[in-house]
Design an enzyme around this catalytic site. Structure first.
Site, PDB file in Angstrom:
ATOM      1  N   ASP A   1       0.794  -1.231   0.000  1.00 50.65           N
ATOM      2  CA  ASP A   1       0.000   0.000   0.000  1.00 50.65           C
ATOM      3  C   ASP A   1       0.830   1.286   0.000  1.00 50.65           C
ATOM      4  OD1 ASP A   1      -1.953  -1.870   0.098  1.00 50.65           O
ATOM      5  OD2 ASP A   1      -2.909  -1.175   1.925  1.00 50.65           O
TER       6      ASP A   1
ATOM      7  N   ALA B   1      -1.730  -0.436  10.410  1.00 54.11           N
ATOM      8  CA  ALA B   1      -2.712  -1.345   9.820  1.00 54.11           C
ATOM      9  C   ALA B   1      -2.050  -2.357   8.898  1.00 54.11           C
ATOM     10  CB  ALA B   1      -3.782  -0.534   9.076  1.00 54.11           C
ATOM     11  N   CYS B   2      -1.913  -2.007   7.633  1.00 57.35           N
ATOM     12  CA  CYS B   2      -1.475  -2.985   6.632  1.00 57.35           C
ATOM     13  C   CYS B   2      -0.080  -3.526   6.891  1.00 57.35           C
ATOM     14  CB  CYS B   2      -1.587  -2.363   5.245  1.00 57.35           C
ATOM     15  SG  CYS B   2      -3.266  -1.829   4.859  1.00 57.35           S
ATOM     16  N   VAL B   3       0.827  -2.680   7.364  1.00 59.02           N
ATOM     17  CA  VAL B   3       2.188  -3.157   7.650  1.00 59.02           C
ATOM     18  C   VAL B   3       2.168  -4.127   8.821  1.00 59.02           C
ATOM     19  CG1 VAL B   3       4.499  -2.471   8.395  1.00 59.02           C
ATOM     20  CG2 VAL B   3       3.282  -1.097   6.699  1.00 59.02           C
TER      21      VAL B   3
ATOM     22  N   LEU C   1       0.335  -7.583   7.974  1.00 58.93           N
ATOM     23  CA  LEU C   1       1.154  -8.450   7.125  1.00 58.93           C
ATOM     24  C   LEU C   1       2.339  -9.012   7.901  1.00 58.93           C
ATOM     25  CD1 LEU C   1       2.221  -9.659   4.480  1.00 58.93           C
ATOM     26  CD2 LEU C   1       3.228  -7.423   3.968  1.00 58.93           C
TER      27      LEU C   1
END
Length: 207
Positions: free
Chosen positions: A17, A114-116, A119
């Site tokens: 992202d 969030a995304c980091v 994952l």
């Protein structure tokens, strides 16, 4: 405990992202600095021939495409569009990472909280050795970014910086196959260190 150094043959680089719509919300550091660091990391991955996976989300409704300033250095990498915030829960993104054959992941992305984090924690739970390139990630606030890094670190995820990745992969400036590329990245993206290298090249002449 991780004992071995990063090596071009044991790492894969994962961008998650790196998109302008999310960068608008970054308040943990100067956005131009973040863009510089992510670009330097992308160039590093290319120079050292690392397998690179890029994933993006909400491209049509908010986040937009992968930031051109980063993607321009890895144009052959086709970002994988997904719906889930957690790239590891997306079959295409997860399978692309697995397909690299590397068990050591270098992760850069937005947003750190969030995304980091999702994952990194999910991949680590599956036995991957995860390094988060902290200065090539951005959070909503300095505090929330730092708390996310601390949470990941408490789970055994390693923190590093983009310049450490480059220097650790190069290790010896007599490695001629990557010397020119690595030096160019340092000169373009590493601030005062890059200025110093350029000065040494242009002004200091051997006797």
């Amino acid at each position: 405990m991780v004992k071995s150094l990063l090596d071009k043959d044991n790492c894969a680089l994962v961008f998650v992202d790196q998109q302008a719509g999310l960068a608008f919300g970054v308040g943990s550091e100067d956005r131009q600095t973040l863009l510089n660091n992510a670009s330097g990391l992308a160039r590093t991955g290319k120079v050292f021939g690392l397998p690179i996976v890029a994933s993006i989300s909400a491209t049509k409704v908010y986040s937009g495409p992968m930031m051109p300033a980063v993607h321009r250095y890895i144009p052959e990498v086709v970002p994988i569009d997904r719906r889930s915030m957690n790239a590891w829960e997306d079959d295409a993104a997860r399978n692309a990472i697995i397909a690299t054959g590397r068990r050591r992941l270098l992760v850069s992305g937005l947003l750190t909280e969030a995304c980091v984090t999702m994952l990194a924690l999910s991949a680590a739970e599956e036995g991957y050795e995860v390094f988060v390139v902290g200065d090539a990630c951005g959070g909503l606030t300095p505090q929330s970014h730092e708390l996310a890094l601390r949470r990941m670190e408490s789970a055994g995820i390693l923190m590093t910086s983009w310049i450490q990745v480059l220097l650790e992969l190069q290790r010896d400036w007599t490695r001629h196959d990557t010397y020119d590329g690595a030096r160019a990245i340092v000169e373009d993206h590493a601030g005062g260190y890059g200025i110093g290298l350029a000065y040494a090249r242009d002004m200091i002449k051997p006797s």
